[in-house]
Design an enzyme around this catalytic site. Structure first.
Site, short mmCIF file in Angstrom:
data_model
loop_
_atom_site.label_atom_id
_atom_site.label_comp_id
_atom_site.label_asym_id
_atom_site.label_seq_id
_atom_site.Cartn_x
_atom_site.Cartn_y
_atom_site.Cartn_z
N LEU A 9 44.67 42.35 44.93
CA LEU A 9 45.38 42.86 44.93
C LEU A 9 46.49 42.68 46.44
O LEU A 9 47.87 42.49 46.16
CB LEU A 9 44.31 43.95 45.97
N TYR A 39 48.62 39.84 44.48
CA TYR A 39 49.70 40.11 43.37
C TYR A 39 50.74 41.79 43.95
O TYR A 39 51.92 41.69 43.42
CB TYR A 39 48.32 40.67 42.38
N HIS A 40 49.81 42.15 44.77
CA HIS A 40 50.81 43.09 44.80
C HIS A 40 52.69 42.71 45.52
O HIS A 40 53.07 42.99 45.24
CB HIS A 40 50.53 44.04 46.15
N HIS A 41 52.06 41.95 46.53
CA HIS A 41 53.09 40.59 47.21
C HIS A 41 54.72 40.57 45.63
O HIS A 41 55.41 40.68 46.59
CB HIS A 41 52.77 40.14 48.11
#
Length: 266
Positions: A138, A141-143
């Protein structure tokens, strides 16, 4: 209260949004380069750190978190005040569809600062790697996806951007303040960490709602400037975040709580 009644600072007034938007239109694909370098640094850094002792980095982490917290708080105040005025004076549809967030007083600087900040924010992961902490999917992937989507969307000044950016500023203001306090050794209730994750989940739900509104108004032929490709990518991004943050909440707070309770009862 009129939008024009918001006090402008000199640096906001002097900011040239036309140059900023033009630069992003010409250079937004560099976000893919930053993402690739980011991924390479993660892989290389973790490989190197396998052979080394972890770094403490408490003081740099405090400074880093405080800097991002201050930036996010100021951004949340400025964009939040602007969006609240739009809502109060012109209504929900205008707050979602009007492109004035990108070129209007006060907000134009903070819109550009927001998208640019997604590149240095990749530095969050450096502390995780060097301190040999657990790096979850997470996180990186989020960044990567926020960086790509922010730069991709800003160049087109898409509808909904004001909501997306303001919500993110608000969540980050709380999140980085929490990180700064933790880095100093300040003991904070576990419930506050739960609250932050819940606000992130709420942000993802709101992101999907805004996308739905943009799509609905576009289908009705109303002026709500976006395009289907952006709405699809944005919706997939927010839905994936929603699933991943819900999974994180369950594993971090529900499963662990039950596990700890079971251990205490033995």
């Amino acid at each position: 209260m009129s939008v024009l009644a918001l006090q402008e600072y000199e640096f906001e007034r002097q900011f040239n949004e036309d140059d900023a938007i033009r630069w992003m239109q010409e250079n937004w694909k560099k976000s893919f380069l930053f993402s690739a370098l980011y991924a390479a640094c993660i892989l290389g850094g973790r490989h190197v750190m396998k052979q080394r002792e972890k770094f403490e980095l408490r003081k740099p982490l405090v400074l880093w978190s405080l800097t991002l917290a201050a930036f996010s708080i100021f951004g949340a105040i400025r964009t939040g005040g602007y969006m609240m005025n739009i809502l109060m004076t012109k209504g929900l549809k205008q707050s979602v569809c009007d492109q004035s967030f990108y070129n209007g007083p006060v907000s134009k600087f903070w819109a550009y600062a927001f998208v640019l900040s997604k590149a240095p924010e990749l530095g969050d992961t450096l502390f995780i790697v060097l301190r040999k902490q657990k790096l979850i999917f997470l996180h990186w992937y989020h960044h990567i996806t926020v960086l790509l989507y922010s730069w991709y969307s800003y160049k087109d000044m898409v509808a909904g951007g004001g909501w997306f950016m303001t919500m993110n500023y608000l969540v980050h203001a709380v999140m980085y303040s929490y990180y700064a306090l933790r880095a100093t050794g300040f003991k904070i209730s576990r419930k506050f960490a739960m609250f932050i994750t819940l606000t992130q989940i709420t942000q993802m739900v709101m992101g999907c709602v805004v996308n739905y509104l943009v799509y609905s108004w576009m289908q009705q032929g109303q002026e709500c400037p976006s395009h289907m490709q952006n709405i699809v990518w944005s919706s997939l991004m927010y839905l994936s975040y929603f699933v991943l943050f819900c999974q994180f909440f369950f594993e971090a707070y529900i499963t662990k709580t039950k596990s700890n309770a079971a251990k205490k009862s033995q």
